[in-house]
Scaffold this active site. Structure first.
Site: not given
Ligand code: SAH
Length: 219
Positions: A60
């Protein structure tokens, strides 16, 4: 890479965007974001932009991370209690959270990213950060109740399990699909804040955001 100068410029920009919680600004200054992206992208790590982290997912924007963590803290003095993060991704926001909360549980549904986050975070030795592999739609009951829950992926509806696992007085911050988006917009997500009070839940819709979709199951 000596990143402290570029990082303090990033923090200044975040403050100029309106984030004023000192704990949040300090945490943003304390985590080396370039360690969470591919070395080919490291020179962009302190720009206010999301970047690819593999498997179709993104880290993000730092401005959005700071904004959401500030909302989550809701002006609380000192550290937040236990926090649940849905969507560990590369682990960047989890590291920021670990500096402003007493315990952090972060769950990721993609095995490849869960492993990557573990590798990225190992050198930081954050003893209060617990990485979990699983479907975050179910929350993580073992760590409940949470003072805060923060999602990094946006769904159509809020899973009831999240609200159930939130402590009374706790706050949930998540991107959510909302109706009535501006025409021409590729996604129609907005930031949502939910407060759990003895009188019931109170939901507030804030500015538009663009997050990857919340998905169920693991892969
Ligand atoms: N906070 C992260 C952002 C990653 S993007 C950072 O700092 O890099 C969001 C993430 O949510 C992705 O990796 C995706 O695989 C995950 N995601 C989506 N649905 C999910 C779920 N039901 N449970 C756990 N993770 C999930």
């Amino acid at each position: 890479m000596d990143s402290s100068a570029v990082r303090s410029r990033m923090v200044q920009k975040i403050a100029a965007q309106g984030v004023s919680d000192v704990e949040v600004l300090q945490a943003m200054g304390g985590v080396e974001r370039h360690r969470f992206v591919d070395s080919a992208l490291a020179n962009q790590a302190y720009e206010d932009t999301s970047l690819p982290i593999g498997l179709g997912q993104t880290i993000s924007k730092p401005g959005v991370v700071a904004r959401m963590v500030e909302l989550l803290r809701n002006g609380s003095a000192g550290k937040l209690g236990r926090v649940l993060e849905i969507g560990t991704g590369c682990g960047y926001q989890a590291a920021v959270l670990s500096l402003v909360a007493s315990e952090v549980y972060s769950i990721e549904r993609l095995r490849g990213l869960h492993d990557k986050a573990r590798d990225n975070l190992r050198p930081m030795r954050l003893a209060n950060l617990h990485l979990l592999f699983g479907d975050g739609m179910q929350g993580y009951p073992k760590g409940a109740p949470y003072a805060g829950i923060i999602a990094a992926a946006g769904g159509e509806a809020l899973p009831q399990t999240w609200i159930d696992q939130l402590a009374m007085g706790g706050r949930l911050v998540a991107p959510m699909v909302v109706a009535g988006s501006a025409s021409g917009s590729s996604s129609n997500q907005a930031l949502m804040v939910l407060d759990k009070t003895p009188q019931g839940v109170r939901q507030t819709i804030l500015e538009p955001v663009h997050f990857v979709p919340l998905k169920s199951g693991v892969a």
